[in-house]
Write an enzyme that holds these catalytic residues in place. Structure first.
Site, PDB file in Angstrom:
ATOM      1  CB  ILE A   1     -71.055 -10.801 -36.906  1.00  0.00           C
ATOM      2  CG1 ILE A   1     -69.887 -10.110 -36.161  1.00  0.00           C
ATOM      3  CG2 ILE A   1     -72.347 -10.011 -36.779  1.00  0.00           C
ATOM      4  CD1 ILE A   1     -70.059  -9.974 -34.667  1.00  0.00           C
ATOM      5  CE  LYS A   2     -76.650 -18.514 -36.397  1.00  0.00           C
ATOM      6  NZ  LYS A   2     -77.231 -19.376 -35.359  1.00  0.00           N
ATOM      7  CB  ILE A   3     -75.525 -11.407 -40.900  1.00  0.00           C
ATOM      8  CG1 ILE A   3     -74.315 -10.819 -40.189  1.00  0.00           C
ATOM      9  CG2 ILE A   3     -76.319 -10.413 -41.717  1.00  0.00           C
ATOM     10  CD1 ILE A   3     -74.277  -9.339 -40.042  1.00  0.00           C
TER      11      ILE A   3
ATOM     12  CB  ALA B   1     -72.712 -13.174 -31.015  1.00  0.00           C
TER      13      ALA B   1
END
Ligand code: G3P
Length: 218
Positions: free
Chosen positions: A84-86, A58
């Site tokens: 967590i997509k960064i 996400a």
């Protein structure tokens, strides 16, 4: 190699999961925007986590580390399967370093070079997402980046997993697997194409026709 679906579409995810070979899902703001009306972003991610027993990426939409961390902490509450997509920017890597020390899994996205992937690994990224197809789209060789990252990670023992992303066709997956990428994420269309071979269809048709001729006598 693990197979992830690159989509936020629940029907596609259910279909792929029903095959029993789906290991995870990646989403991004563009993919989420295509599912307008399917609930809030958090509801969408929660629903995907219920279907898939594996990592679900996400993405945050802030561009400074503090706000990225606030978003990440909220998203991480949804399920322990949330990664967590960064984005691969300076502030992003600051956030990755903190999340990594907190034990929150990350997926560094928008990676287009081996040097970027190297920095992400140093920051403690769980996954790195080099975008193969988008480099091919501008007449580069996207797969070369995956090859270089594999060598660098192996040379120095980085545990960050290589997630080959922006894959456009089955041969991209085969090439990524030959290089030793850990994961491939693909649109449902490509996942479906992996099953197809005209000789399988012709062969099966022939087998069934031959069986039909003798079925009452065997
Ligand atoms: O989700 C990241 C990546 O796979 C995007 O692919 O097709 O938009 O270049 P694409």
């Amino acid at each position: 190699m693990k197979f992830f679906l690159d989509t936020a579409n629940i029907d596609e995810i259910k279909l792929a999961a029903s095959m029993g070979i789906l290991d995870g899902v990646t989403t991004n703001p563009t993919l989420v925007s295509r599912e307008k009306g399917a609930g809030t972003f958090k509801e969408m991610i929660a629903q995907i986590c219920e279907i898939v027993d594996g990592p679900v990426s996400a993405e945050v939409v802030s561009t400074d580390a503090k706000s990225m961390l606030d978003e990440a902490h909220e998203l991480a509450k949804i399920s322990e399967n949330v990664y967590i997509k960064i984005p691969m920017i300076r502030e992003g890597l600051k956030a990755v370093k903190v999340l990594s020390s907190e034990g929150i899994k990350t997926n560094v996205t928008l990676c287009f070079s081996a040097s970027q992937a190297w920095l992400a690994a140093k920051a403690g990224a769980t996954l790195i997402s080099p975008f193969v197809g988008r480099v091919d789209d501008i007449s580069g060789v996207g797969m070369d980046i995956i090859r270089d990252i594999r060598i660098i990670y192996d040379n120095y023992g980085y545990e960050t997993e290589i997630l080959a992303a922006s894959l456009r066709h089955p041969l991209h997956l085969v090439e990524a697997a030959l290089i030793g990428a850990d994961i491939s994420t693909m649109p449902y269309k490509v996942f479906d194409q992996l099953f197809n071979h005209p000789l399988t269809d012709i062969g099966l048709k022939q087998f069934l026709a031959d069986w039909d001729k003798v079925k009452d006598h065997v």
